[in-house]
Design a protein around this motif. Structure first.
Motif, PDB file in Angstrom:
ATOM      1  N   SER A   7     -52.728  19.094 -38.046  1.00 43.42           N
ATOM      2  CA  SER A   7     -51.578  18.402 -37.474  1.00 43.42           C
ATOM      3  C   SER A   7     -51.952  16.944 -37.245  1.00 43.42           C
ATOM      4  N   GLY A   8     -50.941  16.134 -36.989  1.00 40.07           N
ATOM      5  CA  GLY A   8     -51.184  14.735 -36.665  1.00 40.07           C
ATOM      6  C   GLY A   8     -50.820  13.750 -37.755  1.00 40.07           C
ATOM      7  N   GLY A   9     -50.486  14.244 -38.936  1.00 41.14           N
ATOM      8  CA  GLY A   9     -50.095  13.336 -40.001  1.00 41.14           C
ATOM      9  C   GLY A   9     -48.775  12.651 -39.687  1.00 41.14           C
ATOM     10  N   ASP A  10     -48.631  11.431 -40.212  1.00 42.68           N
ATOM     11  CA  ASP A  10     -47.430  10.649 -39.901  1.00 42.68           C
ATOM     12  C   ASP A  10     -47.339   9.467 -40.840  1.00 42.68           C
ATOM     13  N   LEU A  11     -46.262   8.719 -40.698  1.00 42.62           N
ATOM     14  CA  LEU A  11     -46.098   7.435 -41.368  1.00 42.62           C
ATOM     15  C   LEU A  11     -46.618   6.352 -40.431  1.00 42.62           C
ATOM     16  N   VAL A  12     -47.509   5.519 -40.929  1.00 48.32           N
ATOM     17  CA  VAL A  12     -48.106   4.470 -40.095  1.00 48.32           C
ATOM     18  C   VAL A  12     -48.231   3.195 -40.918  1.00 48.32           C
ATOM     19  N   GLN A  13     -48.174   2.057 -40.242  1.00 49.25           N
ATOM     20  CA  GLN A  13     -48.306   0.787 -40.940  1.00 49.25           C
ATOM     21  C   GLN A  13     -49.764   0.488 -41.264  1.00 49.25           C
ATOM     22  N   PRO A  14     -50.009  -0.302 -42.284  1.00 53.96           N
ATOM     23  CA  PRO A  14     -51.392  -0.719 -42.579  1.00 53.96           C
ATOM     24  C   PRO A  14     -52.046  -1.342 -41.352  1.00 53.96           C
ATOM     25  N   GLY A  15     -53.294  -0.973 -41.141  1.00 55.50           N
ATOM     26  CA  GLY A  15     -54.017  -1.433 -39.957  1.00 55.50           C
ATOM     27  C   GLY A  15     -53.869  -0.528 -38.761  1.00 55.50           C
ATOM     28  N   GLY A  16     -52.979   0.436 -38.846  1.00 56.31           N
ATOM     29  CA  GLY A  16     -52.747   1.349 -37.746  1.00 56.31           C
ATOM     30  C   GLY A  16     -53.764   2.469 -37.669  1.00 56.31           C
ATOM     31  N   SER A  17     -53.544   3.369 -36.711  1.00 58.48           N
ATOM     32  CA  SER A  17     -54.465   4.478 -36.464  1.00 58.48           C
ATOM     33  C   SER A  17     -53.718   5.796 -36.360  1.00 58.48           C
ATOM     34  N   LEU A  18     -54.408   6.851 -36.693  1.00 54.33           N
ATOM     35  CA  LEU A  18     -53.916   8.215 -36.508  1.00 54.33           C
ATOM     36  C   LEU A  18     -55.099   9.098 -36.141  1.00 54.33           C
ATOM     37  N   ARG A  19     -54.797  10.167 -35.426  1.00 55.85           N
ATOM     38  CA  ARG A  19     -55.809  11.199 -35.180  1.00 55.85           C
ATOM     39  C   ARG A  19     -55.286  12.525 -35.699  1.00 55.85           C
ATOM     40  N   LEU A  20     -56.007  13.075 -36.650  1.00 57.89           N
ATOM     41  CA  LEU A  20     -55.682  14.383 -37.186  1.00 57.89           C
ATOM     42  C   LEU A  20     -56.443  15.453 -36.427  1.00 57.89           C
ATOM     43  N   SER A  21     -55.811  16.609 -36.286  1.00 61.39           N
ATOM     44  CA  SER A  21     -56.437  17.747 -35.625  1.00 61.39           C
ATOM     45  C   SER A  21     -56.507  18.925 -36.579  1.00 61.39           C
ATOM     46  N   ASP A  73     -64.351  19.497 -30.685  1.00 63.09           N
ATOM     47  CA  ASP A  73     -64.249  19.920 -29.290  1.00 63.09           C
ATOM     48  C   ASP A  73     -64.272  21.433 -29.314  1.00 63.09           C
ATOM     49  N   ASP A  74     -65.447  21.994 -29.088  1.00 66.94           N
ATOM     50  CA  ASP A  74     -65.587  23.440 -29.195  1.00 66.94           C
ATOM     51  C   ASP A  74     -64.792  24.163 -28.111  1.00 66.94           C
ATOM     52  N   ALA A  75     -64.616  23.542 -26.979  1.00 66.34           N
ATOM     53  CA  ALA A  75     -63.836  24.173 -25.914  1.00 66.34           C
ATOM     54  C   ALA A  75     -62.382  24.362 -26.336  1.00 66.34           C
ATOM     55  N   LYS A  76     -61.897  23.441 -27.181  1.00 61.99           N
ATOM     56  CA  LYS A  76     -60.523  23.534 -27.676  1.00 61.99           C
ATOM     57  C   LYS A  76     -60.451  24.149 -29.063  1.00 61.99           C
ATOM     58  N   ASN A  77     -61.628  24.517 -29.596  1.00 62.13           N
ATOM     59  CA  ASN A  77     -61.675  25.136 -30.929  1.00 62.13           C
ATOM     60  C   ASN A  77     -60.992  24.252 -31.970  1.00 62.13           C
ATOM     61  N   THR A  78     -61.280  22.959 -31.904  1.00 63.65           N
ATOM     62  CA  THR A  78     -60.578  21.977 -32.727  1.00 63.65           C
ATOM     63  C   THR A  78     -61.554  20.913 -33.232  1.00 63.65           C
ATOM     64  N   VAL A  79     -61.331  20.486 -34.467  1.00 56.63           N
ATOM     65  CA  VAL A  79     -62.056  19.352 -35.039  1.00 56.63           C
ATOM     66  C   VAL A  79     -61.043  18.225 -35.260  1.00 56.63           C
ATOM     67  N   TYR A  80     -61.465  17.006 -34.993  1.00 54.72           N
ATOM     68  CA  TYR A  80     -60.586  15.853 -35.106  1.00 54.72           C
ATOM     69  C   TYR A  80     -61.080  14.887 -36.179  1.00 54.72           C
ATOM     70  N   LEU A  81     -60.139  14.145 -36.738  1.00 55.59           N
ATOM     71  CA  LEU A  81     -60.470  13.028 -37.612  1.00 55.59           C
ATOM     72  C   LEU A  81     -59.710  11.817 -37.091  1.00 55.59           C
ATOM     73  N   GLN A  82     -60.447  10.906 -36.455  1.00 49.38           N
ATOM     74  CA  GLN A  82     -59.856   9.662 -35.974  1.00 49.38           C
ATOM     75  C   GLN A  82     -59.879   8.654 -37.106  1.00 49.38           C
ATOM     76  N   MET A  83     -58.726   8.140 -37.459  1.00 47.40           N
ATOM     77  CA  MET A  83     -58.598   7.226 -38.590  1.00 47.40           C
ATOM     78  C   MET A  83     -58.080   5.883 -38.084  1.00 47.40           C
ATOM     79  N   ASN A  84     -58.882   4.852 -38.232  1.00 47.64           N
ATOM     80  CA  ASN A  84     -58.524   3.506 -37.805  1.00 47.64           C
ATOM     81  C   ASN A  84     -58.450   2.575 -39.006  1.00 47.64           C
TER      82      ASN A  84
END
Length: 126
Positions: A7-21, A73-84
């Motif tokens: 989850s976390g995908g979206d439309l973003v402008q160049p230079g923006g950020s997103l975090r995928l889960s 985050d093992d407590a949340k059973n989730t891996v993230y990808l922070q994209m800047n």
């Protein structure tokens, strides 16, 4: 049954950020090495980043080094990808995947991964 949900995908402008889960259902994510991959239309699925379950080591594709960060985050059973500092060429469907061999060090080749999510769309455009 092992299930991964991105989850976390979206439309973003160049230079923006997103975090995928990448959330795991039905299994404990911290036993598994997890990779992020992406596939643009007409192109092959390429490795973006991965994180090893054994020691937390990470790998990044050259094209994203210094811009993307993978974490878990093992407590949340989730891996993230922070994209800047996103660029139009980052546009793709992003997939997370789990290596079926527990505790193996991560690689960015798709051959190493056995369980895949359904993907989430990232579009970078003005």
């Amino acid at each position: 049954q092992l299930q991964l949900v991105e989850s976390g995908g979206d439309l973003v402008q160049p230079g923006g950020s997103l975090r995928l889960s990448c959330a795991a259902n039905g299994f404990t994510l911290d036993y598994y090495t997890i990779g992020w991959f992406r596939q643009a239309p007409g192109k092959e699925r390429d490795g973006v980043s991965c994180i090893s379950s054994s020691n937390g080591s990470t790998n990044y594709a050259d094209s994203v080094k210094g811009r993307f960060t993978i974490s878990r985050d093992d407590a949340k059973n989730t891996v993230y990808l922070q994209m800047n500092s996103l660029k139009p060429e980052d546009s793709a469907v992003y997939y997370c995947a789990a290596d079926g061999i527990l505790f193996r060090l991560c690689v960015l080749g798709i051959y190493a991964y056995d369980y895949w999510g359904q993907g989430t769309q990232v579009t970078v455009s003005s």
